[in-house]
Design a protein around this motif. Sequence first.
Motif, short mmCIF file in Angstrom:
data_model
loop_
_atom_site.label_atom_id
_atom_site.label_comp_id
_atom_site.label_asym_id
_atom_site.label_seq_id
_atom_site.Cartn_x
_atom_site.Cartn_y
_atom_site.Cartn_z
N LYS A 469 57.44 10.08 -64.77
CA LYS A 469 57.39 9.52 -66.12
C LYS A 469 56.63 8.20 -66.15
N ARG A 473 53.13 7.36 -68.15
CA ARG A 473 52.99 6.21 -69.05
C ARG A 473 51.80 5.34 -68.64
N LEU A 500 58.86 18.29 -68.78
CA LEU A 500 58.76 17.19 -69.73
C LEU A 500 58.12 17.60 -71.05
#
Length: 507
Positions: A469, A473, A500
């Motif tokens: 994650k 980002r 995800l």
Amino acid sequence: MTPVFARKNEGTLLTLHSSSVTICVLMTTKKSTGKKPLRKTSKKKSSSVSVSKVKRPARAFRTYPQAIKYLFDRTDYERQKKLRYNVSTFDLDRMNNFLKALGNPHKKIKTVHIAGTKGKGSTATMLGKMVEANGYSVGLYTPPHVTTLHERIAVNSEMINKKTMLGLMNRVQPVIEKFLSKDDGPTFFEIMTVLAFMHFADEEVDLAIIETGLGGRLDSTNVVNPEVVGITSISIDHQNLLGTTLDSIAKEKAGVIKKGIPVVTVAQDPAAMRILKKLAVSKKAPLAVTGKDIDFSYRFESSREDGPHTRLCLTTDNSRFEHLRVPLPGEHQAINCGLALAMLDTLKDKGYTFDDQKTILGLNEVKLAGRMEMVSADPRILIDAAHNAASVRALMGAIGQHIPYDSMIVIFGCNGDKDVRGMLTQLQYGADKVIFTRSNSPKAVFPSDLADMYTELCGKMCQTTLSLKAAIRAASSATSKEDLICIAGSFSLVGQAKDLFDATPTK
């Protein structure tokens, strides 16, 4: 006075008399359709015992989570960091005894066996779709999975569901316990392979396409006596288990070759091809190579209608495919598709009949999770399960051919039992920037270690994150609309990425 009843053509009317009542029973018989029943049935013997007194065998698992926990509690070599590759760890005698205790379900089905380093899953899926399109019932066993365990076992493109999995686990549990009591319990992969055989036998599939898990010679799937063996491209992989040289790896992969069973393969490195030919001769197994013994060629092209794609031609005595569009992107998929078509052609000699137009329609339906799959449009994120040097090289080339972009950031994480340095070397030829991260696999290499190796190999700067994650980002903040983010390196990492962006539940 005896009542009069009209007689039905489809049944027989019986009139039963007693001293106080007359009972009329219409005995009907169903007309035969002439079709084979989906499952064989047997007549049950009558019993004078009351139904209420019959005891059903106790089920070990009442819920699906209970069964899956039991399965994952078994020895799982896929998740172990250190592993010995020998006849004790990978014991085909144990596998054969396990199958025998369950009635040898693998002997009740016809199979195709596929081994190799890269392209096994793609080849198996394409072959399965083509056979299925011709009206045959097809079982498909393709480990490992991307997001859900159920991907590994499918019949006619439908993944095994939770109810069926629960039922199968209840059937195998007593046998597993007997083996555990002798300190010789089957492994996670052995159980999964047996579940696949049982499911395919229950469904009475016309053909089961079986992909190897690791190597070939000692692989749990190497108990089948297939109609044809397919061997995809062989390259360096699992050196700590299969050996550090290409010929040693090829010997393990070639271990699936059986006496007298036809083998089809693709163009190989000379060292690997020597091993395949030598073993095929010793087993008196006919060996055919696409592009040599089988007329095969392919080319990349781009059109307004189809965009960038690859087309192939393949000709044999039984088949002729010209300018056939490959359903999956990349020249490596054209090679896999050629192998699938060549195996399909071999099956014709085994009594299977295939219509070329139906075959093409089936091929056009092929979709494969985790293989150059776009999971996000903004930002553009592509995932691919490339997990060895040859696959990473093929991925970088396929992206360059098929997907326009200004700059590409690769989010990469891999397992330590792979050719890590080889993969990192190939990354530098396609990635403008690399962010190293770590999957949830116990075998995953730490991002800092990957970064050190990458800098040592190519001198390029890179970035590290401790989670996927965080990597996404970081990549998203550094890209524009015309840029591309690619996530690759292992099935585990790609599976996490797909989870995800895709929340489709398993039935």
